[in-house]
Design an enzyme around this catalytic site. Structure first.
Site, PDB file in Angstrom:
ATOM      1  N   SER A   1      31.823 -28.628  50.185  1.00 17.51           N
ATOM      2  CA  SER A   1      31.744 -28.128  51.571  1.00 17.51           C
ATOM      3  C   SER A   1      33.035 -28.254  51.959  1.00 17.51           C
ATOM      4  CB  SER A   1      30.812 -28.884  52.354  1.00 17.51           C
ATOM      5  OG  SER A   1      31.048 -28.512  53.806  1.00 17.51           O
TER       6      SER A   1
ATOM      7  N   TYR B   1      27.780 -36.857  56.080  1.00 16.35           N
ATOM      8  CA  TYR B   1      27.860 -35.555  55.025  1.00 16.35           C
ATOM      9  C   TYR B   1      29.331 -35.675  54.623  1.00 16.35           C
ATOM     10  CZ  TYR B   1      27.392 -30.730  54.177  1.00 16.35           C
ATOM     11  OH  TYR B   1      27.395 -29.306  53.526  1.00 16.35           O
TER      12      TYR B   1
HETATM   13  P1  NAP Z   1      19.345 -24.920  51.740  1.00 17.24           P
HETATM   14  O1  NAP Z   1      19.154 -23.780  51.692  1.00 17.24           O
HETATM   15  O2  NAP Z   1      18.688 -26.034  52.614  1.00 17.24           O
HETATM   16  O3  NAP Z   1      19.240 -25.621  50.225  1.00 17.24           O
HETATM   17  C1  NAP Z   1      19.324 -26.759  50.063  1.00 17.24           C
HETATM   18  C2  NAP Z   1      18.464 -27.139  48.738  1.00 17.24           C
HETATM   19  O4  NAP Z   1      18.791 -28.240  48.167  1.00 17.24           O
HETATM   20  C3  NAP Z   1      16.966 -26.708  48.878  1.00 17.24           C
HETATM   21  O5  NAP Z   1      16.646 -25.913  47.907  1.00 17.24           O
HETATM   22  C4  NAP Z   1      16.393 -28.082  48.699  1.00 17.24           C
HETATM   23  O6  NAP Z   1      15.057 -27.949  47.957  1.00 17.24           O
HETATM   24  C5  NAP Z   1      17.468 -28.924  47.934  1.00 17.24           C
HETATM   25  N1  NAP Z   1      17.343 -30.240  47.827  1.00 17.24           N
HETATM   26  C6  NAP Z   1      17.595 -31.054  49.025  1.00 17.24           C
HETATM   27  N2  NAP Z   1      17.295 -32.209  48.485  1.00 17.24           N
HETATM   28  C7  NAP Z   1      17.047 -32.563  47.371  1.00 17.24           C
HETATM   29  C8  NAP Z   1      16.581 -33.124  46.568  1.00 17.24           C
HETATM   30  N3  NAP Z   1      16.587 -34.629  46.963  1.00 17.24           N
HETATM   31  N4  NAP Z   1      16.543 -33.195  45.336  1.00 17.24           N
HETATM   32  C9  NAP Z   1      16.312 -31.918  44.922  1.00 17.24           C
HETATM   33  N5  NAP Z   1      16.752 -30.685  45.533  1.00 17.24           N
HETATM   34  C10 NAP Z   1      17.183 -31.090  46.596  1.00 17.24           C
HETATM   35  O7  NAP Z   1      20.993 -25.366  52.273  1.00 17.24           O
HETATM   36  P2  NAP Z   1      22.133 -24.293  51.671  1.00 17.24           P
HETATM   37  O8  NAP Z   1      23.117 -23.957  52.508  1.00 17.24           O
HETATM   38  O9  NAP Z   1      21.876 -23.292  50.386  1.00 17.24           O
HETATM   39  O10 NAP Z   1      22.702 -25.705  50.874  1.00 17.24           O
HETATM   40  C11 NAP Z   1      23.258 -25.606  49.361  1.00 17.24           C
HETATM   41  C12 NAP Z   1      24.785 -26.545  49.139  1.00 17.24           C
HETATM   42  O11 NAP Z   1      25.487 -25.861  50.147  1.00 17.24           O
HETATM   43  C13 NAP Z   1      24.505 -27.872  49.901  1.00 17.24           C
HETATM   44  O12 NAP Z   1      25.109 -28.834  49.099  1.00 17.24           O
HETATM   45  C14 NAP Z   1      25.335 -27.787  51.138  1.00 17.24           C
HETATM   46  O13 NAP Z   1      25.698 -28.958  51.556  1.00 17.24           O
HETATM   47  C15 NAP Z   1      26.295 -26.761  50.847  1.00 17.24           C
HETATM   48  N6  NAP Z   1      26.867 -26.129  51.886  1.00 17.24           N
HETATM   49  C16 NAP Z   1      26.140 -25.793  52.954  1.00 17.24           C
HETATM   50  C17 NAP Z   1      26.845 -24.816  53.759  1.00 17.24           C
HETATM   51  C18 NAP Z   1      26.074 -24.047  54.897  1.00 17.24           C
HETATM   52  O14 NAP Z   1      26.607 -23.890  55.914  1.00 17.24           O
HETATM   53  N7  NAP Z   1      24.873 -23.720  54.684  1.00 17.24           N
HETATM   54  C19 NAP Z   1      28.496 -24.896  53.840  1.00 17.24           C
HETATM   55  C20 NAP Z   1      28.883 -25.734  53.011  1.00 17.24           C
HETATM   56  C21 NAP Z   1      28.296 -26.179  51.920  1.00 17.24           C
HETATM   57  P3  NAP Z   1      13.873 -28.876  48.466  1.00 17.24           P
HETATM   58  O15 NAP Z   1      13.855 -29.144  49.776  1.00 17.24           O
HETATM   59  O16 NAP Z   1      12.540 -28.202  48.077  1.00 17.24           O
HETATM   60  O17 NAP Z   1      14.222 -30.134  47.401  1.00 17.24           O
END
Ligand code: NAP
Length: 251
Positions: A136, A149
């Site tokens: 991120s 985070y």
């Molecule tokens: P998201 O839709 O909430 O996806 C997160 C995924 O991680 C979900 O599929 C969740 O599935 C899984 N997860 C969470 N805890 C877990 C665990 N303990 N074991 C296995 N799987 C787990 O969010 P996203 O935005 O796509 O995030 C993906 C990545 O992008 C993250 O690392 C986030 O920090 C990064 N990111 C996001 C943003 C943003 O603004 N959205 C910006 C920069 C970086 P389950 O709950 O079913 O386990």
């Protein structure tokens, strides 16, 4: 060498960024395995892409190892490991409990460690591999109300840089993608927290988050998937230890 036929494991592949990476990699002919804790969203993405859906908690090595064994049995040795699972609960620093701090490190940093450590040796044996993390911009700069985070994501960037030095001779590259805000379920939860804490409307909270991006927009999940695809291509064979900012110039 393209990614066609390469066994690609994506954590958090049931939603948001991970689901889009699964779509793009499957379309390029990779053998994709998607991991997460809840089966239903994984199954939906699997039905759409042909990926193998397996439940696993990245914070528990035993759970992850069991899923990886199943994945290898079905699709062969892992060639590409995309550590994407993450969570970003927000709270003022004074309210962050030690448990909440550790929980953030567990999913956002240790989860990357577990996946990469579990997969790197088979990549080295094959003489080719790609370790990719979805970190991120919070790995490159600070933001208020998400201290655990930010600490975890800075850790992911450090891990990336260290492993690029250590594993460079094995045919592996190790990189972190650092996107700004992306419109996913994770962002929706952050916006809910902002509205609850500040009384702002959903639109005002979104505008506040977009304001930090010089392009005044959220990053697209397809942009993150495209960056991952490039990092896994031979065109990026010399790119390692990199923290690739996808933020329109925010950082
Ligand atoms: P998201 O839709 O909430 O996806 C997160 C995924 O991680 C979900 O599929 C969740 O599935 C899984 N997860 C969470 N805890 C877990 C665990 N303990 N074991 C296995 N799987 C787990 O969010 P996203 O935005 O796509 O995030 C993906 C990545 O992008 C993250 O690392 C986030 O920090 C990064 N990111 C996001 C943003 C943003 O603004 N959205 C910006 C920069 C970086 P389950 O709950 O079913 O386990």
């Amino acid at each position: 060498m393209s990614i066609a036929g390469k066994h690609t494991v994506i954590t958090g592949g049931g939603s948001g960024v991970g689901a889009e990476i699964a779509r793009v990699f499957a379309a390029e002919g990779a053998k994709v395995t998607i991991l997460g804790r809840s089966y239903a969203p994984l199954k939906d993405v699997a039905d759409e892409t042909g990926a193998l859906p397996l439940t696993a908690d990245v914070t528990h090595r035993g759970s992850l190892d069991a899923a990886l064994d199943q994945a290898r049995e079905a699709q062969g040795a892992v060639a590409i490991a995309v550590a994407n699972a993450g969570a970003a609960p927000s709270a003022p620093f004074r309210k962050v409990t030690p448990e909440a701090f550790r929980a953030s490190l567990a999913v956002n940093l240790e989860g990357v460690f577990h996946l990469w450590q579990a997969c790197h040796e088979e990549m080295a044996e094959a003489g080719w591999g790609r370790l990719v993390a979805v970190a991120s911009t919070a790995g490159l700069k600070g933001y208020p109300y998400v201290a655990p985070y930010c600490a975890a994501k800075h850790g992911v960037v450090g891990l990336t840089r260290a492993l690029a030095q250590e594993l460079g001779r094995s045919g592996l590259t190790v990189n972190a993608i650092c996107p700004g805000f992306i419109d996913t379920p994770l962002l929706a939860r952050s916006i809910e927290a902002i509205t609850a804490m500040t009384g702002k409307t959903d639109a005002e909270a979104r505008a506040q988050l977009v304001a930090g991006n010089p392009q005044k927009r959220f990053v697209g999940t397809g942009e993150v998937a495209g960056a991952a695809l490039w990092l896994c291509s031979d065109a990026a064979a010399s790119v390692s230890g990199h923290a690739l900012s996808l933020s329109g110039g925010e950082v």
